[in-house]
Motif scaffolding. Structure first.
Motif, PDB file in Angstrom:
ATOM      1  N   GLN A 171     -17.813  13.110  -9.340  1.00 54.54           N
ATOM      2  CA  GLN A 171     -16.795  13.487  -9.662  1.00 54.54           C
ATOM      3  C   GLN A 171     -15.747  14.146  -8.354  1.00 54.54           C
ATOM      4  N   GLY A 172     -14.800  13.632  -7.785  1.00 54.07           N
ATOM      5  CA  GLY A 172     -13.969  14.275  -6.895  1.00 54.07           C
ATOM      6  C   GLY A 172     -14.359  14.175  -5.513  1.00 54.07           C
ATOM      7  N   LYS A 173     -15.454  13.434  -5.147  1.00 54.20           N
ATOM      8  CA  LYS A 173     -15.977  12.983  -3.865  1.00 54.20           C
ATOM      9  C   LYS A 173     -15.198  11.670  -3.411  1.00 54.20           C
ATOM     10  N   LEU A 174     -15.158  11.468  -2.280  1.00 53.24           N
ATOM     11  CA  LEU A 174     -14.497  10.218  -1.746  1.00 53.24           C
ATOM     12  C   LEU A 174     -15.338   9.550  -0.822  1.00 53.24           C
ATOM     13  N   ALA A 175     -15.797   8.399  -1.080  1.00 52.91           N
ATOM     14  CA  ALA A 175     -16.816   7.513  -0.292  1.00 52.91           C
ATOM     15  C   ALA A 175     -16.154   6.390   0.442  1.00 52.91           C
ATOM     16  N   LEU A 176     -16.544   6.568   1.893  1.00 52.41           N
ATOM     17  CA  LEU A 176     -15.864   5.354   2.825  1.00 52.41           C
ATOM     18  C   LEU A 176     -17.137   4.612   2.823  1.00 52.41           C
ATOM     19  N   ILE A 177     -17.068   3.212   2.516  1.00 54.47           N
ATOM     20  CA  ILE A 177     -18.141   2.117   2.825  1.00 54.47           C
ATOM     21  C   ILE A 177     -17.710   0.935   3.572  1.00 54.47           C
ATOM     22  N   THR A 178     -18.188   0.791   4.600  1.00 52.77           N
ATOM     23  CA  THR A 178     -17.716  -0.330   5.402  1.00 52.77           C
ATOM     24  C   THR A 178     -18.448  -1.540   5.065  1.00 52.77           C
ATOM     25  N   GLY A 179     -17.782  -2.725   5.181  1.00 53.40           N
ATOM     26  CA  GLY A 179     -18.254  -3.744   4.592  1.00 53.40           C
ATOM     27  C   GLY A 179     -18.511  -3.985   2.978  1.00 53.40           C
ATOM     28  N   CYS A 180     -17.662  -3.470   2.150  1.00 49.83           N
ATOM     29  CA  CYS A 180     -17.736  -3.505   0.876  1.00 49.83           C
ATOM     30  C   CYS A 180     -16.979  -4.174  -0.113  1.00 49.83           C
ATOM     31  N   THR A 181     -16.620  -5.403   0.680  1.00 52.96           N
ATOM     32  CA  THR A 181     -15.907  -6.510   0.139  1.00 52.96           C
ATOM     33  C   THR A 181     -16.836  -7.653  -0.790  1.00 52.96           C
ATOM     34  N   GLY A 182     -18.196  -7.349  -0.537  1.00 54.64           N
ATOM     35  CA  GLY A 182     -19.195  -8.168  -0.930  1.00 54.64           C
ATOM     36  C   GLY A 182     -20.564  -7.781  -0.593  1.00 54.64           C
ATOM     37  N   GLY A 183     -21.641  -8.289  -1.467  1.00 59.91           N
ATOM     38  CA  GLY A 183     -23.078  -7.885  -0.761  1.00 59.91           C
ATOM     39  C   GLY A 183     -23.223  -6.471  -1.348  1.00 59.91           C
ATOM     40  N   ILE A 184     -23.941  -5.747  -0.601  1.00 61.08           N
ATOM     41  CA  ILE A 184     -24.503  -4.368  -0.579  1.00 61.08           C
ATOM     42  C   ILE A 184     -23.625  -3.594  -0.741  1.00 61.08           C
ATOM     43  N   GLY A 185     -22.356  -3.765   0.048  1.00 62.00           N
ATOM     44  CA  GLY A 185     -21.267  -2.860  -0.021  1.00 62.00           C
ATOM     45  C   GLY A 185     -20.637  -2.673  -1.128  1.00 62.00           C
ATOM     46  N   ARG A 186     -20.471  -3.930  -1.801  1.00 62.35           N
ATOM     47  CA  ARG A 186     -19.786  -3.882  -3.025  1.00 62.35           C
ATOM     48  C   ARG A 186     -20.713  -3.412  -4.129  1.00 62.35           C
ATOM     49  N   ALA A 187     -21.681  -3.577  -4.148  1.00 55.93           N
ATOM     50  CA  ALA A 187     -22.633  -3.140  -5.101  1.00 55.93           C
ATOM     51  C   ALA A 187     -22.842  -1.644  -5.103  1.00 55.93           C
ATOM     52  N   THR A 188     -22.562  -1.210  -3.747  1.00 55.90           N
ATOM     53  CA  THR A 188     -23.062   0.329  -3.955  1.00 55.90           C
ATOM     54  C   THR A 188     -21.670   0.979  -4.201  1.00 55.90           C
ATOM     55  N   ALA A 189     -20.282   0.425  -3.967  1.00 59.71           N
ATOM     56  CA  ALA A 189     -19.142   0.838  -4.328  1.00 59.71           C
ATOM     57  C   ALA A 189     -19.131   0.896  -5.649  1.00 59.71           C
ATOM     58  N   ILE A 190     -19.568   0.002  -6.457  1.00 61.52           N
ATOM     59  CA  ILE A 190     -19.658   0.172  -7.992  1.00 61.52           C
ATOM     60  C   ILE A 190     -20.165   0.930  -8.657  1.00 61.52           C
ATOM     61  N   VAL A 191     -21.762   1.200  -8.069  1.00 61.08           N
ATOM     62  CA  VAL A 191     -22.678   2.245  -8.523  1.00 61.08           C
ATOM     63  C   VAL A 191     -21.962   3.614  -8.460  1.00 61.08           C
ATOM     64  N   LEU A 192     -21.486   3.766  -7.143  1.00 61.05           N
ATOM     65  CA  LEU A 192     -20.811   5.205  -6.958  1.00 61.05           C
ATOM     66  C   LEU A 192     -19.608   5.481  -7.785  1.00 61.05           C
ATOM     67  N   ALA A 193     -18.897   4.363  -7.928  1.00 63.59           N
ATOM     68  CA  ALA A 193     -17.589   4.581  -8.859  1.00 63.59           C
ATOM     69  C   ALA A 193     -17.922   4.870 -10.222  1.00 63.59           C
ATOM     70  N   SER A 194     -19.104   4.503 -10.753  1.00 64.69           N
ATOM     71  CA  SER A 194     -19.800   4.642 -12.028  1.00 64.69           C
ATOM     72  C   SER A 194     -20.155   6.080 -12.230  1.00 64.69           C
ATOM     73  N   ARG A 195     -20.366   6.628 -11.082  1.00 62.46           N
ATOM     74  CA  ARG A 195     -20.688   8.348 -11.194  1.00 62.46           C
ATOM     75  C   ARG A 195     -19.548   9.129 -10.841  1.00 62.46           C
ATOM     76  N   GLY A 196     -18.269   8.399 -10.843  1.00 65.12           N
ATOM     77  CA  GLY A 196     -17.094   9.274 -10.541  1.00 65.12           C
ATOM     78  C   GLY A 196     -16.721   9.328  -9.406  1.00 65.12           C
ATOM     79  N   CYS A 197     -17.375   8.896  -8.405  1.00 67.30           N
ATOM     80  CA  CYS A 197     -16.900   8.817  -6.645  1.00 67.30           C
ATOM     81  C   CYS A 197     -15.558   7.889  -6.629  1.00 67.30           C
ATOM     82  N   SER A 198     -14.682   8.516  -6.014  1.00 72.99           N
ATOM     83  CA  SER A 198     -13.565   7.406  -5.418  1.00 72.99           C
ATOM     84  C   SER A 198     -13.853   6.752  -4.244  1.00 72.99           C
ATOM     85  N   ILE A 199     -13.321   5.481  -4.160  1.00 69.48           N
ATOM     86  CA  ILE A 199     -14.084   4.856  -3.136  1.00 69.48           C
ATOM     87  C   ILE A 199     -12.647   4.439  -2.242  1.00 69.48           C
ATOM     88  N   ALA A 200     -13.076   4.372  -1.125  1.00 66.70           N
ATOM     89  CA  ALA A 200     -11.831   4.166  -0.033  1.00 66.70           C
ATOM     90  C   ALA A 200     -11.561   2.752   0.178  1.00 66.70           C
TER      91      ALA A 200
END
Length: 258
Positions: free
Chosen positions: A10-39
């Motif tokens: 919660q309160g952290k911001l993650a920048l994930i390149t290539g997050c529109t699909g595949g590994i990037g998108r899956a990572t964005a979803i799991v980090l968001a579920s932990r309260g992380c904001s995704i750029a």
């Protein structure tokens, strides 16, 4: 639970390149579920395109994220491209220097530059996570199934992460407030730098239509999926004692200690 294991982002911001699909998108979803904001910048999405403008795109991406959302606390350098595929039995003459340079610029240069842009804020706030997505082709001793341009561009990330992890961990010891110590065991790690090295992951740009013969290379008898790599990134983000590590995820294709 100890402060050294962050159960919430919660309160952290993650920048994930290539997050529109595949590994990037899956990572964005799991980090968001932990309260992380995704750029997710307005103009460029979370992608860094290849070509002569790729490094300009990196600077534009970073500027847009900072201007709209603030400085990233977590950076997952996930963008990459295979370029021309010649396979393990290909001919080096079939890869011109332009293809080699373009592959390195995207896979290695963009990760270096984005890390360089993000690290100063992480130093200032005494917290940061930098994670690279490399490839198990760097650990197999064969160069993988793409070609030497791709394998070498991913291998270079390992040298980069080893330098970063050692450099900033050492600073933490000198300054006395960045890393845990015997006198202050609850002090959180300021920065860690690691890599995940996947192989043959389906539902990604590289493996949208995989050669079924490649399954024979994997001891568990199947391809990996993006969610399995995302769970490793989650570990590297949430655990402050994991530093300077390369975690290979390839179904047992490569034997190793980590």
């Amino acid at each position: 639970m100890s402060q050294l294991v962050n159960t919430s982002l919660q309160g952290k911001l993650a920048l994930i390149t290539g997050c529109t699909g595949g590994i990037g998108r899956a990572t964005a979803i799991v980090l968001a579920s932990r309260g992380c904001s995704i750029a997710q910048p307005r103009r460029t999405g979370c992608s860094i395109s290849s070509g002569s403008g790729s490094l300009r795109n990196v600077r534009r991406l970073h500027t847009e994220v900072v201007d709209t959302l603030g400085h990233p606390d977590i950076l997952f350098n996930n963008s990459g491209a295979t370029g021309k595929v010649i396979g393990p039995k290909g001919n080096i003459q079939d890869l011109d220097i332009e293809m080699f340079e373009a592959t390195w610029k995207l896979n290695t240069g963009s990760s270096y530059l984005l890390t360089q842009l993000c690290v100063p804020h992480m130093i200032d706030q005494k917290y940061g996570r930098v994670i690279f997505c490399s490839s198990s082709s760097t650990a197999q001793g064969t160069g993988g199934v793409i070609g030497p341009h791709y394998a070498s561009s991913k291998s270079a990330l390992h040298g980069l992460l080893h330098w970063l992890a050692s450099r900033y961990a050492a600073d933490g010891l000198v300054l006395g407030s960045f890393t845990p110590s015997l006198s202050n065991p609850n002090c959180p790690f300021f920065q860690t730098c690691n890599a995940v090295a996947p192989a043959l992951i389906t539902d990604t740009g590289m493996m949208s239509n995989p050669n079924p013969d490649y399954v024979k290379l994997i001891p568990i008898g199947r391809f990996g999926i993006p969610d399995e790599i995302a769970s490793i990134v989650e570990l590297l983000v949430s655990n402050g004692y994991m530093n300077n590590k390369i975690l290979v995820a390839d179904g047992g294709w490569t034997p190793g200690a980590f």
